[in-house]
Design a protein around this motif. Structure first.
Motif, PDB file in Angstrom:
ATOM      1  N   TRP A  96      61.607 -22.225 130.240  1.00 53.64           N
ATOM      2  CA  TRP A  96      61.902 -21.034 131.012  1.00 53.64           C
ATOM      3  C   TRP A  96      63.091 -20.546 130.945  1.00 53.64           C
ATOM      4  CZ3 TRP A  96      65.116 -20.235 135.025  1.00 53.64           C
ATOM      5  CH2 TRP A  96      65.127 -18.850 135.887  1.00 53.64           C
ATOM      6  N   ILE A  97      64.264 -21.186 131.000  1.00 54.88           N
ATOM      7  CA  ILE A  97      65.601 -20.985 130.899  1.00 54.88           C
ATOM      8  C   ILE A  97      65.875 -20.077 129.494  1.00 54.88           C
ATOM      9  CG2 ILE A  97      66.892 -22.888 130.308  1.00 54.88           C
ATOM     10  CD1 ILE A  97      68.827 -22.217 132.720  1.00 54.88           C
ATOM     11  N   LYS A  98      65.219 -20.736 128.618  1.00 58.56           N
ATOM     12  CA  LYS A  98      65.605 -20.194 127.206  1.00 58.56           C
ATOM     13  C   LYS A  98      65.223 -18.735 126.932  1.00 58.56           C
ATOM     14  CE  LYS A  98      65.739 -24.622 125.179  1.00 58.56           C
ATOM     15  NZ  LYS A  98      65.021 -25.741 124.143  1.00 58.56           N
ATOM     16  N   THR A  99      64.411 -18.099 127.867  1.00 60.17           N
ATOM     17  CA  THR A  99      63.804 -17.034 127.555  1.00 60.17           C
ATOM     18  C   THR A  99      64.408 -15.881 128.323  1.00 60.17           C
ATOM     19  OG1 THR A  99      62.452 -17.125 129.690  1.00 60.17           O
ATOM     20  CG2 THR A  99      61.449 -17.723 127.440  1.00 60.17           C
ATOM     21  N   LYS A 100      65.420 -16.313 129.342  1.00 60.72           N
ATOM     22  CA  LYS A 100      66.528 -15.602 130.251  1.00 60.72           C
ATOM     23  C   LYS A 100      67.507 -14.942 129.678  1.00 60.72           C
ATOM     24  CE  LYS A 100      65.027 -15.139 133.782  1.00 60.72           C
ATOM     25  NZ  LYS A 100      64.148 -14.339 134.288  1.00 60.72           N
ATOM     26  N   ASP A 101      68.075 -15.392 128.411  1.00 67.51           N
ATOM     27  CA  ASP A 101      69.268 -14.958 128.018  1.00 67.51           C
ATOM     28  C   ASP A 101      69.520 -16.061 126.557  1.00 67.51           C
ATOM     29  OD1 ASP A 101      72.198 -14.393 127.344  1.00 67.51           O
ATOM     30  OD2 ASP A 101      71.728 -13.210 128.922  1.00 67.51           O
ATOM     31  N   ALA A 102      70.120 -15.220 125.598  1.00 69.18           N
ATOM     32  CA  ALA A 102      70.378 -15.623 124.319  1.00 69.18           C
ATOM     33  C   ALA A 102      71.335 -16.931 124.679  1.00 69.18           C
ATOM     34  CB  ALA A 102      70.968 -14.651 123.160  1.00 69.18           C
ATOM     35  N   LYS A 103      72.342 -16.895 125.556  1.00 67.65           N
ATOM     36  CA  LYS A 103      73.382 -17.841 125.845  1.00 67.65           C
ATOM     37  C   LYS A 103      72.679 -19.194 126.399  1.00 67.65           C
ATOM     38  CE  LYS A 103      74.576 -16.408 130.474  1.00 67.65           C
ATOM     39  NZ  LYS A 103      75.429 -15.612 131.385  1.00 67.65           N
ATOM     40  N   PHE A 104      71.480 -19.209 126.618  1.00 66.84           N
ATOM     41  CA  PHE A 104      70.766 -20.337 127.074  1.00 66.84           C
ATOM     42  C   PHE A 104      70.003 -21.145 126.258  1.00 66.84           C
ATOM     43  CE2 PHE A 104      71.151 -17.952 131.245  1.00 66.84           C
ATOM     44  CZ  PHE A 104      71.955 -18.859 131.985  1.00 66.84           C
ATOM     45  N   GLN A 105      69.862 -20.596 124.738  1.00 70.29           N
ATOM     46  CA  GLN A 105      68.975 -20.914 123.718  1.00 70.29           C
ATOM     47  C   GLN A 105      69.174 -22.387 123.364  1.00 70.29           C
ATOM     48  OE1 GLN A 105      66.421 -19.569 122.084  1.00 70.29           O
ATOM     49  NE2 GLN A 105      66.899 -18.171 123.813  1.00 70.29           N
ATOM     50  N   SER A 106      70.650 -22.921 123.620  1.00 79.20           N
ATOM     51  CA  SER A 106      70.657 -24.405 123.228  1.00 79.20           C
ATOM     52  C   SER A 106      70.586 -25.404 124.716  1.00 79.20           C
ATOM     53  CB  SER A 106      72.147 -24.768 122.791  1.00 79.20           C
ATOM     54  OG  SER A 106      73.113 -24.196 123.832  1.00 79.20           O
ATOM     55  N   PHE A 107      69.849 -24.735 125.566  1.00 77.09           N
ATOM     56  CA  PHE A 107      69.811 -25.380 126.984  1.00 77.09           C
ATOM     57  C   PHE A 107      68.912 -26.650 126.799  1.00 77.09           C
ATOM     58  CE2 PHE A 107      68.069 -26.556 130.964  1.00 77.09           C
ATOM     59  CZ  PHE A 107      69.094 -26.647 131.955  1.00 77.09           C
ATOM     60  N   ALA A 108      69.161 -27.608 127.426  1.00 75.38           N
ATOM     61  CA  ALA A 108      68.119 -29.028 127.142  1.00 75.38           C
ATOM     62  C   ALA A 108      68.904 -29.764 128.557  1.00 75.38           C
ATOM     63  CB  ALA A 108      68.413 -29.656 126.006  1.00 75.38           C
ATOM     64  N   TRP A 109      68.025 -30.478 128.964  1.00 80.55           N
ATOM     65  CA  TRP A 109      68.229 -31.566 129.969  1.00 80.55           C
ATOM     66  C   TRP A 109      68.453 -32.945 129.427  1.00 80.55           C
ATOM     67  CZ3 TRP A 109      68.951 -29.375 134.452  1.00 80.55           C
ATOM     68  CH2 TRP A 109      68.386 -28.628 135.141  1.00 80.55           C
ATOM     69  N   GLN A 110      68.838 -33.993 130.071  1.00 81.20           N
ATOM     70  CA  GLN A 110      69.094 -35.004 129.483  1.00 81.20           C
ATOM     71  C   GLN A 110      67.933 -35.830 129.270  1.00 81.20           C
ATOM     72  OE1 GLN A 110      70.235 -37.012 133.711  1.00 81.20           O
ATOM     73  NE2 GLN A 110      69.733 -38.554 132.322  1.00 81.20           N
TER      74      GLN A 110
END
Length: 150
Positions: free
Chosen positions: A82-96
């Motif tokens: 979900w968070i990756k769809t919010k903005d390009a700056k979150f494209q690398s988002f990942a949880w541990q």
């Protein structure tokens, strides 16, 4: 006994991959609400969700129909997508890769809720890493610190 009844409270803690400060103030409330929805879809009850830019705390009443590992997997997988769809700056988002799960007694629910609510203030005094190691020590959880922050 014909019914299966339970009331299990759990305090879940996990952080962003490599403790990256990716949970910005502009997205955190929406992220927490989204995670609350995931918890509800899994027949559990979100009580309090909060954290800082690099980690999250969740207090929930667990459904008797789901294992903690499965609930956390659902939360992390769906919220990361979900968070990756919010903005390009979150494209690398990942949880541990892992998480901490701690049982909570009915008698300390308010204290845990307040603790989660005041995370930003709390972390002015203690780092995320020190806090997590403290939890593990208080709950007498064996761990290898080499793997805590992956």
């Amino acid at each position: 006994m014909a019914q299966s009844l339970s009331k299990l409270y759990v305090h879940i803690v996990f952080h962003t991959k490599h403790n990256q400060p990716l949970i910005s103030p502009e997205i955190e409330k929406e992220l927490y609400a989204f995670i609350g929805g995931i918890i509800k879809k899994n027949e559990s009850i979100p009580i309090k969700i909060g954290g800082t830019e690099d980690h999250i705390h969740i207090l929930a009443a667990m459904s008797k129909n789901i294992a903690l590992a499965k609930l956390v997997e659902e939360i992390k997988r769906n919220s990361s997508r979900w968070i990756k769809t919010k903005d390009a700056k979150f494209q690398s988002f990942a949880w541990q890769g892992g998480y901490g799960g701690f049982s909570v007694s009915q008698s300390v629910l308010e204290r845990v809720k307040n603790y989660i609510e005041n995370q930003k203030e709390h972390h002015k005094k203690i780092s995320t890493q020190d806090e997590y190691v403290k939890f593990l020590s208080e709950y007498m959880v064996d761990f290898d610190e080499n793997y805590l922050w992956k």
